[in-house]
Write a protein that holds these residues in place. Structure first.
Motif, PDB file in Angstrom:
ATOM      1  N   ALA A  35       0.835  -1.187   0.000  1.00 16.58           N
ATOM      2  CA  ALA A  35       0.000   0.000   0.000  1.00 16.58           C
ATOM      3  C   ALA A  35       0.876   1.244   0.000  1.00 16.58           C
ATOM      4  O   ALA A  35       1.802   1.368   0.795  1.00 16.58           O
ATOM      5  N   ASN A  36       0.569   2.141  -0.873  1.00  9.96           N
ATOM      6  CA  ASN A  36       1.332   3.381  -0.970  1.00  9.96           C
ATOM      7  C   ASN A  36       0.819   4.411   0.014  1.00  9.96           C
ATOM      8  O   ASN A  36      -0.310   4.319   0.459  1.00  9.96           O
ATOM      9  N   PRO A  37       1.577   5.387   0.387  1.00 11.12           N
ATOM     10  CA  PRO A  37       3.008   5.559   0.104  1.00 11.12           C
ATOM     11  C   PRO A  37       3.820   4.593   0.958  1.00 11.12           C
ATOM     12  O   PRO A  37       3.902   4.760   2.184  1.00 11.12           O
ATOM     13  N   LEU A  87       7.194  -2.682   0.055  1.00 13.83           N
ATOM     14  CA  LEU A  87       7.602  -3.186  -1.246  1.00 13.83           C
ATOM     15  C   LEU A  87       7.226  -2.232  -2.372  1.00 13.83           C
ATOM     16  O   LEU A  87       6.151  -1.634  -2.364  1.00 13.83           O
ATOM     17  N   CYS A  88       8.082  -2.131  -3.339  1.00 20.88           N
ATOM     18  CA  CYS A  88       7.835  -1.246  -4.478  1.00 20.88           C
ATOM     19  C   CYS A  88       8.449  -1.873  -5.716  1.00 20.88           C
ATOM     20  O   CYS A  88       9.465  -2.558  -5.650  1.00 20.88           O
ATOM     21  N   ASN A  89       7.839  -1.605  -6.868  1.00 24.57           N
ATOM     22  CA  ASN A  89       8.375  -2.182  -8.099  1.00 24.57           C
ATOM     23  C   ASN A  89       9.332  -1.241  -8.829  1.00 24.57           C
ATOM     24  O   ASN A  89       9.818  -1.570  -9.914  1.00 24.57           O
ATOM     25  N   VAL A  90       9.617  -0.089  -8.239  1.00 23.50           N
ATOM     26  CA  VAL A  90      10.501   0.857  -8.922  1.00 23.50           C
ATOM     27  C   VAL A  90      11.907   0.288  -9.121  1.00 23.50           C
ATOM     28  O   VAL A  90      12.442   0.301 -10.238  1.00 23.50           O
ATOM     29  N   PRO A  91      12.548  -0.229  -8.072  1.00 26.12           N
ATOM     30  CA  PRO A  91      13.917  -0.708  -8.293  1.00 26.12           C
ATOM     31  C   PRO A  91      13.983  -1.839  -9.304  1.00 26.12           C
ATOM     32  O   PRO A  91      14.881  -1.848 -10.167  1.00 26.12           O
ATOM     33  N   LEU A 139      15.142   6.320  -0.445  1.00 21.66           N
ATOM     34  CA  LEU A 139      13.834   6.135   0.167  1.00 21.66           C
ATOM     35  C   LEU A 139      12.882   5.653  -0.917  1.00 21.66           C
ATOM     36  O   LEU A 139      13.175   5.739  -2.113  1.00 21.66           O
ATOM     37  N   ASN A 140      11.748   5.207  -0.509  1.00 26.55           N
ATOM     38  CA  ASN A 140      10.744   4.754  -1.465  1.00 26.55           C
ATOM     39  C   ASN A 140      10.379   5.877  -2.442  1.00 26.55           C
ATOM     40  O   ASN A 140      10.130   7.013  -2.031  1.00 26.55           O
ATOM     41  N   HIS A 141      10.369   5.580  -3.703  1.00 32.98           N
ATOM     42  CA  HIS A 141      10.116   6.554  -4.773  1.00 32.98           C
ATOM     43  C   HIS A 141      11.152   7.670  -4.774  1.00 32.98           C
ATOM     44  O   HIS A 141      10.930   8.734  -5.363  1.00 32.98           O
ATOM     45  N   MET A 142      12.250   7.433  -4.098  1.00 36.27           N
ATOM     46  CA  MET A 142      13.401   8.346  -4.121  1.00 36.27           C
ATOM     47  C   MET A 142      14.648   7.499  -3.929  1.00 36.27           C
ATOM     48  O   MET A 142      15.457   7.725  -3.060  1.00 36.27           O
ATOM     49  N   TYR A 176       5.903  -6.038 -12.531  1.00 36.19           N
ATOM     50  CA  TYR A 176       6.877  -6.633 -11.604  1.00 36.19           C
ATOM     51  C   TYR A 176       6.417  -6.639 -10.155  1.00 36.19           C
ATOM     52  O   TYR A 176       7.084  -7.174  -9.297  1.00 36.19           O
ATOM     53  N   TYR A 177       5.238  -6.039  -9.869  1.00 35.47           N
ATOM     54  CA  TYR A 177       4.821  -5.996  -8.467  1.00 35.47           C
ATOM     55  C   TYR A 177       4.638  -7.397  -7.938  1.00 35.47           C
ATOM     56  O   TYR A 177       5.096  -7.761  -6.854  1.00 35.47           O
ATOM     57  N   SER A 178       3.955  -8.182  -8.751  1.00 35.75           N
ATOM     58  CA  SER A 178       3.720  -9.553  -8.331  1.00 35.75           C
ATOM     59  C   SER A 178       5.032 -10.295  -8.168  1.00 35.75           C
ATOM     60  O   SER A 178       5.256 -10.982  -7.173  1.00 35.75           O
TER      61      SER A 178
HETATM   62 MN   LIG Z   1       6.039   2.093  -5.555  1.00 36.56          MN
END
Ligand SMILES: [Mn+2]
Ligand SMILES: [Mn+2]
Ligand SMILES: [Mn+2]
Ligand SMILES: [Mn+2]
Lengths: 438, 438, 438, 438
Positions: free
Chosen positions: D148-150, D170-174, D199-202, D313-315
């Protein structure tokens, strides 16, 4: 106008005339109107003797300072401005045990270091924490100026568990170092400034300035080439190995002898104890003589014999600190206070002994950066020990006490630690209620 | 296809069959095609014996691994993939001095701790730094896997003064702890994981996990209640004071006995030295027997007698490390590497021994946060010593060496430090060119 | 007796009479015997006007202070005790560009912040570093007291690349905050002390004390309820959102408006620039008038009209600093100096603006611990920018300059950064030899 | 044998088929026997559609995974092994407001950044903290895997205020960055490893390795010379200024565009919102189509159209994480976890997004040392904001919310912050019970 109210807990101490003299000398800028000497019933006799001497001193000096004597700590604390603590839980008998028992195990027997230091902490910390409870209630804005040893651990305990925040721990070691170095340089001590950093009785002079110029290397050269006497009344005056000090590059304090010359110091202590007895026994004799002197109704000044007692500059250090807080002097004094980042490798919330600018908001540490890498280990070893000792003192936990004893650099083995611990716990049982709860 | 080229400096060591066995066992995933055993002229005889045994082992195993013997280090290093160093500058004679001389002064005589550790560092570091110079030229992408003791100080020296960056220091102490704890828990060692942190020969198990669950307290309870044997071949198996370990809350390594049981260990060493001689003398006998065995042309496996020698798991540790780097295994191994913030109270650029994930980019330390406050002091004391020792080894500066000796927690006085230093400098003169420049 | 020699580089500045007045006032304790006003040929006319006024002021005051005028910096620097720098590379014309060009892109146009601050740094840093080279040779023991903006980046540059170590960066912002807060509290400013911490033109008041008591919350209440005017001549006086300041819990400086009220400030600047021109244009007019006044041979004091110029308290700040170093006053002043651990989240070797005790050894930072977490980000953003700007200034590297421009919090995009950068590089070409090497 | 029990809160999400497919694919090593899809009454309809699709997928795949649907969170949580959270408090309507309202003020309108990110945090954090309360009671050993974001702020909140300790954000950005860089290098992504930190999204890629060799500079060259598409579905694909990235020396994530290209992004968003509506509106349409597809009783696989939705890639990220914890895989994954010293300039107890080795004890951060100085400021700015946002979410304190809004680097002024805050508080009133207590 009300003037300053000072409460001295352990007011029956033989040091009190030093303090009284200090306040008299500074009366013009530091108008102490009430000095309360608090003691416990066992100390009442001495309290009376010292109290009367104090009154004669004040009268002779012609200053309007009232001397109050009481056994009721809470009565005294009401609305105090400064509270000084110079207590000795268990009196010199306890010190004698602190000094004698470790020696049986070939371990340094010393009031503030090694097993003796640990037990002095275990006895003293709960009493000081009780005082902070009373202060929080009766004089919440007062400063606690603690001289009671082990001053570093007491400050650590008050910072972590005390009910007040305004606490300073005080020691005469740094001022003694400054005097000795000034003598070495053959200049007036006011021209010398030293960056002090470390812990109580484990403080280093990182830089020495003469008239603002860094003369550290010169001083180290003089120390290594002239081998000057640079110690204190209670510490044997053994010189340092020159190449060691040269490579160290900073100036150790007299107490460092216990750590960098452990074997020699133990041997010396054993020898001395056979000859003149341990330091407590020597001091008992001196104290007895002092109190005989103090009784003399004609005596109305601090007797010069007090100097033998060993607390040189203590009064000056204490009065200067109080004076600087009261008058916002902003001079630089080394005291025990919350680190707050001054020394990088020590936790922010731990007590350190470090040069501070003394303001009306209290002592403000001057940044050190970090200690030189070669001393970082020893200083942190003592801090590890201090942290364990404080936990033991506050909890009465046997295993924490054994931990503290074992990790102390002067104690050579966990088995020896246990033997000393067990014997000392029994010996000091009366003053360790946390360890002997019913 | 070329396969992996490994160069083992000090290849004539009695340990080499361990390594050869390790490579043979792993050949399928770790195809070592060339193993170069490099030694010095004084070691050529042993090199030949060991080299021939290695060849027989390889032949018996049926793997296409070439064994090369050479006295020409530079020839061997050309295009190496991994360089392992297992040198002993001055051979066992030097170790014997490291162990014997301090004992005369009632100080721990030990290969990697105290005065012996200092001198092993002074002898070894310049040689290893020379090797890194050759590597930078001849195999700049190779990894230096150093087993040469004192592995912590050697790694510190290479990180600060070496000509290459890819260096790992290796020790079998942590894997031994893991084995012992698994035995204590009566489980297979693969189910146990330990967060290791500290320095070489001063490493702690901060947390123990069994199948992912933190069982540290259970293990500490078992250690304190069952007093299991948890030591190594070369360290006397004295148990810990239970309450001390309980309060410490983490698991010390076998070498911690030198620090937490100093007195007992010195007494024991003196006793042993009178009975069986110091460890070097014991080892000399074992080595002699081993090399007699190795000569046997029928021997084509690692002889079981090698286990007495004391390097249990060394081969596994080394081969596992090389295997994990080569195959990007990403398993977790405790090694000596650049701290890089893993342990907060130690400088980023210093060597620490800490659990790392081993990747094809090398070991990557897992964050520790900080060491528990009660051990921060001792660990930093050893780091202070190591830093001084490295400076002394690199510069040949007498006063730095005296500083290192004096601040070592096992050395009780600056005078004693100087006496030991002076005697050992003379004794090891031949291997200390930096200190005896013409 | 020789007295103090002071060299003021950029001595033709309209601020010089402030300085002269400051020295005259303090002559008894700070006997300045020689004041050298150094300038460049383009500034000679002003230098003469100011120099003559200075001589008349000195004469009127009756103090034996010699005023020397020279274009030869090296002649002046010889044996100086203090060197003050108040240079403006490119004069007010350059400032006008710093203020006007960014506005075209809807970006803050300001002398020390945003793109203007970056270019002032690029022009100024190489000149100051040159001065430190001369000082190292000609007056190695002198203090460099730098007023030249951007004072924070200049100090950072000298700390990292300068040839001398004795440098202090000075700004009148903190003293202005103290004056404003004292006014708000309706007390004399001497009764107020503030713990300042942050960076130049990004400094916060962390705690406010009145007579030693922490009144921070009271001051914040007053700021949020009374919305007092708390700004400087050159910064629009917009009040803060009350709930924002309340939650922030500390006191921002006037320049924080550029960061916490960016949009409003840009809009205001654009408006103003259309009305009265940018600040440089306003200042040019004031300067012109001032120099007309200065020419008046009857004028022999600092004319009151100088106050409009905007450097209120600069002279006091500068003279107080010099006085405190010279006389070891140990008062507390906020200056730009090496962090050395004062602020935990900033590197030890970076410049910070922080309350220091001023001794004859220079400023010694008082520990802050760390900045409140809510401002740590912004302060570190500026430090990131400053570090990039210094690297750009020293190297003349275009990409470093673009990096600095882009990460500046006032610049909204890398493309915009590039456009502004390119236009400003051309505009200031003459003063950026590092970027336009032949 | 029981197998693994997984509880997915927000199970009615359109992403769920991704997760189901992930579990099916990994069934052999990760035997998920029960998957509980929990939702709220408003989501029941979607929950049923997705649940039925999941059941068809499972049946088709022939794995014995039970799909449970429930509105009773506590029933589901009982004895769970892993809890995944993919909730969207206020659904896409709330997101639409998060995106639209700030745009009215010319401020970035984005789901996880700027004012939108703040409000998503204010709505989501209290719900997640409630879930941790239930978990502490019903499945205290379970891992909370939060999508769940953020995600960064949610992890920060759970670390500080949650009732459980086992949490990963968890995040799919990386993983997206890794895929893009592998594509750029024209190699399989398994050969590429990146040191992620921030950081997340950074988050930044500090180093890129190809087959173990550091190719960071090569990748940066390719990024600056080829200007490849390196973004995500929801972020406009604007390239970077080449010299900026070159000087930065590390690789920013797609979200960095909001910070380094703020102006361009706002302009683009405004334009887009006029054309196709904000992202929420686009997504609503996609979601509607997806659910139409999901309803199809013949559909028994994850429909390819799901890829448009944006959670590429989230899954995989989620299933890989769960798999690695369950099977102690020790692979390296970038996740949001407690810093514990990995990044020096961020507090130990704060959440960071950093490469971790994933063990059965959870993620263990790999040390970073410190972030490059040029990004330390921006990262800390976001952490300052996150800390304020968490405090606001937990307390419902208006001034804390205004503080968070004002210090967010995307919000240009305290007044604008207040206007946006006030409008958004009203708009989201229903989901902000802490701010609108009766
Ligand atoms: Mn994310
Ligand atoms: Mn003392
Ligand atoms: Mn070892
Ligand atoms: Mn300024």
């Amino acid at each position: 106008m009300k003037g300053i109210k000072i409460v001295t807990i352990g007011g029956g101490s033989s040091y009190t005339p030093e303090l009284v003299e200090g306040f008299i000398k500074r009366y013009d800028e530091l108008p102490v109107r009430e000095l309360w000497l608090v003691d416990i019933p066992e100390g009442q006799k001495k309290q009376n003797i010292v109290g009367n001497l104090a009154r004669r001193m004040v009268k002779k000096a012609g200053v309007p300072m009232e001397i109050h004597l009481t056994l009721d700590r809470r009565e005294a604390l009401k609305d105090a401005d400064f509270v000084t603590t110079q207590i000795r839980v268990g009196l010199l008998d306890a010190r004698e045990k602190d000094e004698k028992i470790p020696l049986k195990y070939n371990v340094i027997g010393q009031e503030t270091n090694g097993p003796g230091g640990l037990f002095k902490a275990l006895r003293t910390i709960p009493v000081i924490l009780d005082i902070t409870k009373d202060m929080a209630e009766l004089c919440p804005n007062a400063w606690l100026i603690n001289f009671a040893n082990p001053a570093g651990m007491v400050t650590e305990a008050v910072l972590r568990y005390g009910k007040i925040k305004k606490v300073v721990g005080l020691c005469n070691v740094p001022v003694g170092m400054q005097m000795n170095i000034a003598k070495l340089l053959e200049v007036d001590s006011s021209r010398v400034r030293i960056d002090f950093a470390g812990l109580n009785h484990m403080v280093y002079g990182l830089n020495v300035y003469l008239d603002g110029n860094n003369v550290t290397n010169k001083v180290i050269d003089m120390i290594t080439s002239e081998n000057p006497s640079m110690t204190m009344k209670n510490i044997a005056d053994f010189g340092w190995e020159k190449d060691f000090i040269k490579a160290l590059g900073i100036i150790p304090c007299p107490y460092h002898r216990y750590y960098y010359k452990t074997r020699k110091m133990v041997e010396h202590e054993i020898e001395e104890s056979k000859k003149d007895g341990v330091r407590a026994e020597v001091v008992k004799k001196i104290e007895k003589e002092l109190f005989e002197l103090y009784k003399d109704e004609k005596l109305d000044i601090k007797p010069p014999q007090l100097e033998k007692r060993g607390g040189a500059y203590y009064s000056d250090a204490a009065c200067n600190l109080i004076n600087s807080i009261y008058n916002d002097k902003k001079d630089i004094q080394p005291v025990n206070t919350r680190n707050n980042g001054a020394i990088a490798s020590i936790d922010d919330d731990s007590a350190v002994e470090v040069s501070c600018v003394i303001t009306m908001e209290g002592p403000r540490p001057i940044t050190v950066g970090d200690l030189p890498v070669y001393v970082r280990g020893l200083v942190n070893s003592i801090k590890s020990f201090e942290r364990a000792a404080v936990e033991a003192a506050v909890s009465g936990d046997y295993s924490k006490a054994l931990l503290a004893m074992t990790i102390n650099p002067l104690v050579p083995s966990d088995e020896v630690a246990k033997e000393i611990l067990d014997e000392m716990l029994q010996a000091h049982k009366k003053y360790l209620p946390k360890f002997f709860k019913e």
